[in-house]
Design an enzyme around this catalytic site. Structure first.
Site, short mmCIF file in Angstrom:
data_model
loop_
_atom_site.label_atom_id
_atom_site.label_comp_id
_atom_site.label_asym_id
_atom_site.label_seq_id
_atom_site.Cartn_x
_atom_site.Cartn_y
_atom_site.Cartn_z
N ASN A 41 7.19 1.13 3.30
CA ASN A 41 5.51 0.56 4.19
C ASN A 41 5.87 0.15 5.55
O ASN A 41 7.13 0.08 5.86
CB ASN A 41 5.03 -0.41 3.24
CG ASN A 41 5.56 -1.70 3.12
OD1 ASN A 41 6.95 -1.73 3.11
ND2 ASN A 41 4.73 -2.86 2.66
N GLU A 43 3.63 -1.59 8.90
CA GLU A 43 1.64 -1.51 8.88
C GLU A 43 1.77 -1.51 9.85
O GLU A 43 2.72 -1.47 11.09
CB GLU A 43 2.28 -2.89 8.00
CG GLU A 43 2.58 -3.43 6.87
CD GLU A 43 2.19 -4.64 6.29
OE1 GLU A 43 2.41 -5.72 6.99
OE2 GLU A 43 2.18 -4.80 5.25
N CYS A 52 1.86 3.55 2.64
CA CYS A 52 2.73 2.80 1.71
C CYS A 52 3.55 3.83 1.72
O CYS A 52 3.96 4.64 2.04
CB CYS A 52 1.98 3.20 0.07
SG CYS A 52 0.31 2.19 0.19
N GLU A 54 5.13 4.73 -1.21
CA GLU A 54 5.41 6.06 -1.65
C GLU A 54 5.09 7.28 -0.89
O GLU A 54 5.44 8.29 -0.73
CB GLU A 54 4.36 5.87 -2.91
CG GLU A 54 4.68 4.46 -3.92
CD GLU A 54 4.91 3.70 -3.93
OE1 GLU A 54 4.25 3.16 -2.39
OE2 GLU A 54 4.08 2.65 -4.08
N CYS A 85 0.06 1.65 -6.02
CA CYS A 85 -1.67 1.38 -5.71
C CYS A 85 -2.13 2.75 -6.53
O CYS A 85 -1.07 4.16 -6.42
CB CYS A 85 -1.36 1.05 -4.03
SG CYS A 85 -1.59 2.82 -3.22
N CYS A 88 -1.69 6.20 -3.45
CA CYS A 88 -0.23 6.95 -3.92
C CYS A 88 -0.63 8.03 -5.14
O CYS A 88 0.23 8.39 -5.08
CB CYS A 88 0.80 5.77 -3.60
SG CYS A 88 1.02 4.87 -2.29
N1 THU Z 1 2.03 -1.18 -0.44
C1 THU Z 1 3.26 -0.56 -0.77
O1 THU Z 1 3.85 0.03 0.11
N2 THU Z 1 2.60 0.58 -1.89
C2 THU Z 1 2.08 0.68 -2.41
O2 THU Z 1 2.08 1.22 -3.65
C3 THU Z 1 1.30 -0.95 -2.56
C4 THU Z 1 1.35 -1.56 -1.53
C5 THU Z 1 2.08 -1.67 0.99
C6 THU Z 1 1.20 -2.06 1.57
C7 THU Z 1 0.88 -3.15 1.97
O3 THU Z 1 2.33 -2.55 3.62
C8 THU Z 1 1.47 -3.89 1.54
O4 THU Z 1 2.45 -3.06 0.30
C9 THU Z 1 0.81 -4.82 1.32
O5 THU Z 1 -0.28 -4.38 0.51
#
Ligand code: THU
Length: 129
Positions: A41, A43, A52, A54, A85, A88
């Site tokens: 991920n 940000e 994300c 994935e 999520c 994804c």
């Molecule tokens: N996140 C992912 O990388 N993958 C997911 O399937 C769910 C959420 C990340 C996004 C964000 O940087 C952190 O997790 C918290 O939501």
């Protein structure tokens, strides 16, 4: 418990860029030809731009020409392990629903088929394409 694919995802997690949530995620996506693509991920100070792990792995795969996938491992630092999520799940489904999803945390692992995680999917079939 941790196979090779999960190990790749765990290694990717170490490079996660998550200064705001502190929630680090690593993903490893296995293509039908055996290649593995990883993502973390990423940000942003503009929170909504976050990508994300994935979808980062999927982007790396697509740019390398991969279109068919067999498994994806998602590693987080929580138990029970976090499933991908909704966004994804949807983007993974773009390339087929016959994908095994492996979620791993520090001490446990869970597995599903993508079909089970995304019931009644909206796909190219829905569009008649
Ligand atoms: N996140 C992912 O990388 N993958 C997911 O399937 C769910 C959420 C990340 C996004 C964000 O940087 C952190 O997790 C918290 O939501």
């Amino acid at each position: 418990m941790s196979g090779e694919l999960t190990a790749r995802a765990r290694a990717a997690l170490a490079n996660a860029y998550a200064p705001y949530s502190g929630f680090r995620v690593g993903a490893a996506l296995e293509a039908a030809d055996g290649r593995v693509f990883v993502g973390t991920n990423v940000e942003s100070a503009s929170y909504g731009l976050t990508i994300c792990a994935e979808r980062m792995a999927l982007g790396a795969a697509v740019v390398a020409g991969a279109r068919r996938f067999t498994r994806v491992a998602v590693v987080t630092e929580v138990d029970p392990p976090a499933a991908p999520c909704g966004a994804c799940r949807q983007l993974l489904a773009e390339f087929g629903l016959d994908v095994e999803v492996i979620a791993a945390g520090p001490t446990s692992e869970r597995r599903w088929g993508l079909r089970a995680l995304l019931p009644e999917p909206f796909t190219r079939d829905t569009l008649g394409r």
